[in-house]
Design a protein around this motif. Structure first.
Motif, PDB file in Angstrom:
ATOM      1  N   LEU A  68      -4.962   2.555   7.862  1.00  0.00           N
ATOM      2  CA  LEU A  68      -3.791   2.747   7.004  1.00  0.00           C
ATOM      3  C   LEU A  68      -2.482   2.913   7.777  1.00  0.00           C
ATOM      4  CD1 LEU A  68      -5.182   4.965   4.123  1.00  0.00           C
ATOM      5  CD2 LEU A  68      -5.053   2.470   4.311  1.00  0.00           C
ATOM      6  N   SER A  69      -2.537   2.937   9.094  1.00  0.00           N
ATOM      7  CA  SER A  69      -1.290   3.003   9.871  1.00  0.00           C
ATOM      8  C   SER A  69      -0.615   1.639   9.922  1.00  0.00           C
ATOM      9  CB  SER A  69      -1.569   3.502  11.287  1.00  0.00           C
ATOM     10  OG  SER A  69      -2.401   2.580  11.962  1.00  0.00           O
ATOM     11  N   HIS A  70      -1.309   0.608   9.472  1.00  0.00           N
ATOM     12  CA  HIS A  70      -0.730  -0.739   9.401  1.00  0.00           C
ATOM     13  C   HIS A  70      -1.068  -1.329   8.026  1.00  0.00           C
ATOM     14  CE1 HIS A  70       0.480  -4.621  11.429  1.00  0.00           C
ATOM     15  NE2 HIS A  70       0.167  -4.956  10.207  1.00  0.00           N
ATOM     16  N   VAL A  71      -0.060  -1.398   7.160  1.00  0.00           N
ATOM     17  CA  VAL A  71      -0.249  -1.916   5.801  1.00  0.00           C
ATOM     18  C   VAL A  71       0.761  -3.029   5.567  1.00  0.00           C
ATOM     19  CG1 VAL A  71      -0.183  -1.364   3.329  1.00  0.00           C
ATOM     20  CG2 VAL A  71      -1.058   0.323   4.952  1.00  0.00           C
ATOM     21  N   ASP A  72       0.278  -4.175   5.105  1.00  0.00           N
ATOM     22  CA  ASP A  72       1.137  -5.294   4.729  1.00  0.00           C
ATOM     23  C   ASP A  72       1.046  -5.483   3.222  1.00  0.00           C
ATOM     24  OD1 ASP A  72       1.831  -5.882   7.369  1.00  0.00           O
ATOM     25  OD2 ASP A  72       0.091  -7.176   7.633  1.00  0.00           O
ATOM     26  N   GLU A  95       2.656  -8.298 -12.149  1.00  0.00           N
ATOM     27  CA  GLU A  95       1.365  -7.867 -12.663  1.00  0.00           C
ATOM     28  C   GLU A  95       0.290  -8.025 -11.599  1.00  0.00           C
ATOM     29  OE1 GLU A  95       2.212  -9.407 -17.169  1.00  0.00           O
ATOM     30  OE2 GLU A  95       1.539 -10.868 -15.712  1.00  0.00           O
ATOM     31  N   ASP A  96      -0.946  -7.705 -11.998  1.00  0.00           N
ATOM     32  CA  ASP A  96      -2.062  -7.874 -11.069  1.00  0.00           C
ATOM     33  C   ASP A  96      -2.131  -9.328 -10.597  1.00  0.00           C
ATOM     34  OD1 ASP A  96      -2.779  -8.663 -13.663  1.00  0.00           O
ATOM     35  OD2 ASP A  96      -4.897  -8.293 -13.320  1.00  0.00           O
ATOM     36  N   GLY A  97      -2.434  -9.498  -9.362  1.00  0.00           N
ATOM     37  CA  GLY A  97      -2.489 -10.826  -8.770  1.00  0.00           C
ATOM     38  C   GLY A  97      -1.181 -11.254  -8.127  1.00  0.00           C
ATOM     39  N   GLN A  98      -0.098 -10.557  -8.405  1.00  0.00           N
ATOM     40  CA  GLN A  98       1.199 -10.888  -7.818  1.00  0.00           C
ATOM     41  C   GLN A  98       1.538  -9.974  -6.647  1.00  0.00           C
ATOM     42  OE1 GLN A  98       2.837 -11.293 -12.138  1.00  0.00           O
ATOM     43  NE2 GLN A  98       4.437 -11.942 -10.742  1.00  0.00           N
ATOM     44  N   ILE A  99       0.686  -8.978  -6.401  1.00  0.00           N
ATOM     45  CA  ILE A  99       0.859  -8.064  -5.277  1.00  0.00           C
ATOM     46  C   ILE A  99      -0.441  -8.078  -4.485  1.00  0.00           C
ATOM     47  CG2 ILE A  99       1.337  -5.703  -4.547  1.00  0.00           C
ATOM     48  CD1 ILE A  99       2.614  -5.237  -7.306  1.00  0.00           C
ATOM     49  N   ASP A 100      -0.336  -8.375  -3.191  1.00  0.00           N
ATOM     50  CA  ASP A 100      -1.511  -8.386  -2.319  1.00  0.00           C
ATOM     51  C   ASP A 100      -1.293  -7.344  -1.234  1.00  0.00           C
ATOM     52  OD1 ASP A 100      -3.914  -9.076  -1.152  1.00  0.00           O
ATOM     53  OD2 ASP A 100      -3.121 -10.856  -0.151  1.00  0.00           O
ATOM     54  N   VAL A 101      -2.282  -6.483  -1.013  1.00  0.00           N
ATOM     55  CA  VAL A 101      -2.173  -5.419  -0.022  1.00  0.00           C
ATOM     56  C   VAL A 101      -3.261  -5.623   1.025  1.00  0.00           C
ATOM     57  CG1 VAL A 101      -2.188  -2.924   0.349  1.00  0.00           C
ATOM     58  CG2 VAL A 101      -1.291  -3.854  -1.789  1.00  0.00           C
ATOM     59  N   ARG A 102      -2.850  -5.627   2.302  1.00  0.00           N
ATOM     60  CA  ARG A 102      -3.766  -5.796   3.435  1.00  0.00           C
ATOM     61  C   ARG A 102      -3.594  -4.626   4.381  1.00  0.00           C
ATOM     62  NH1 ARG A 102      -7.191 -10.290   2.726  1.00  0.00           N
ATOM     63  NH2 ARG A 102      -6.259 -11.335   0.936  1.00  0.00           N
ATOM     64  N   THR A 103      -4.693  -4.189   5.006  1.00  0.00           N
ATOM     65  CA  THR A 103      -4.632  -3.040   5.916  1.00  0.00           C
ATOM     66  C   THR A 103      -5.222  -3.394   7.268  1.00  0.00           C
ATOM     67  OG1 THR A 103      -6.777  -2.163   5.225  1.00  0.00           O
ATOM     68  CG2 THR A 103      -4.838  -1.398   4.004  1.00  0.00           C
ATOM     69  N   GLY A 104      -4.785  -2.631   8.276  1.00  0.00           N
ATOM     70  CA  GLY A 104      -5.322  -2.760   9.617  1.00  0.00           C
ATOM     71  C   GLY A 104      -4.814  -3.977  10.359  1.00  0.00           C
ATOM     72  N   PRO A 105      -5.111  -4.050  11.654  1.00  0.00           N
ATOM     73  CA  PRO A 105      -4.626  -5.159  12.481  1.00  0.00           C
ATOM     74  C   PRO A 105      -5.240  -6.506  12.105  1.00  0.00           C
ATOM     75  CG  PRO A 105      -6.088  -3.731  13.750  1.00  0.00           C
ATOM     76  CD  PRO A 105      -5.861  -3.066  12.421  1.00  0.00           C
ATOM     77  N   ASP A 106      -6.410  -6.490  11.443  1.00  0.00           N
ATOM     78  CA  ASP A 106      -7.054  -7.740  11.041  1.00  0.00           C
ATOM     79  C   ASP A 106      -6.655  -8.184   9.636  1.00  0.00           C
ATOM     80  OD1 ASP A 106      -8.378  -7.974  13.464  1.00  0.00           O
ATOM     81  OD2 ASP A 106     -10.073  -6.769  12.771  1.00  0.00           O
ATOM     82  N   GLY A 107      -5.853  -7.393   8.946  1.00  0.00           N
ATOM     83  CA  GLY A 107      -5.367  -7.764   7.621  1.00  0.00           C
ATOM     84  C   GLY A 107      -6.445  -7.846   6.561  1.00  0.00           C
ATOM     85  N   GLU A 108      -7.332  -6.867   6.552  1.00  0.00           N
ATOM     86  CA  GLU A 108      -8.388  -6.870   5.546  1.00  0.00           C
ATOM     87  C   GLU A 108      -7.842  -6.396   4.202  1.00  0.00           C
ATOM     88  OE1 GLU A 108     -12.145  -5.320   6.609  1.00  0.00           O
ATOM     89  OE2 GLU A 108     -11.972  -5.997   8.684  1.00  0.00           O
ATOM     90  N   SER A 109      -8.372  -6.963   3.144  1.00  0.00           N
ATOM     91  CA  SER A 109      -7.891  -6.655   1.800  1.00  0.00           C
ATOM     92  C   SER A 109      -8.159  -5.202   1.436  1.00  0.00           C
ATOM     93  CB  SER A 109      -8.586  -7.574   0.800  1.00  0.00           C
ATOM     94  OG  SER A 109      -8.095  -7.345  -0.491  1.00  0.00           O
ATOM     95  N   ALA A 110      -7.151  -4.550   0.899  1.00  0.00           N
ATOM     96  CA  ALA A 110      -7.299  -3.181   0.404  1.00  0.00           C
ATOM     97  C   ALA A 110      -7.898  -3.233  -0.998  1.00  0.00           C
ATOM     98  CB  ALA A 110      -5.945  -2.483   0.366  1.00  0.00           C
TER      99      ALA A 110
END
Length: 173
Positions: free
Chosen positions: A113-117, A64-79
């Protein structure tokens, strides 16, 4: 050193025999119920998180919400995660040889968006699993060697495919 999974790779959980998870289908995509006003100026993308049971007994799955974290870019900013449009797995019994898939809509600056964690922490039978990380990018083929340098390792399937292609080429000359 810990290496993240490549988007498309399966990750098995030792503590829950037969249970495995993967993040896949990281692609551009607009949400079905329209854009959230908070995502103005951001580019939407979607991803899927699939839970598969290859064991001998059912597992009650929560993703559910809160169990998936998405980060973008080389600095890992929150999506930005569009909870209204996303579809989660809430208390679903995944029986042997069955799957359940969550679809998540997120948004971020197009240039990052070329780097997504993506980090996932699954709850199975009321027990939390360890966190797992997948890395990839929007527009980057799953398990591809073309992912940004240093972003992730080649998947085993890709390595085997390259090896078999090289062997076939050697035999044709």
């Amino acid at each position: 050193m810990y290496e993240p999974n490549v988007v498309g790779d399966w990750q098995e959980y030792d503590e829950h025999a037969g249970l495995r998870v993967r993040v896949h289908r990281l692609e551009p995509g607009e949400p079905p119920r329209g854009r959230d006003d908070a995502a103005e100026g951001l580019t939407y993308f979607r991803l899927r998180v699939t839970v598969e049971n290859r064991g001998g007994r059912p597992f009650c799955i929560h993703l559910e919400d809160g169990q998936i974290d998405v980060r973008t870019g080389p600095d890992g900013e929150s999506a930005f995660i569009d909870w209204r449009n996303s579809q989660f797995i809430e208390g679903f019994d995944v029986y042997p040889l069955r799957r359940a898939t969550a679809v998540l809509y997120a948004a971020g600056p197009e240039a990052s968006l070329s780097h997504v964690d993506v980090q996932v922490q699954l709850r199975a039978d009321e027990e939390w699993t360890g966190r797992r990380l997948w890395t990839g990018g929007v527009g980057v083929p799953e398990g591809s060697a073309g992912t940004p340098v240093g972003a992730c390792r080649d998947s085993l399937a890709h390595q085997v495919s390259v090896f078999l292609q090289e062997q076939a080429e050697e035999g044709t000359s």
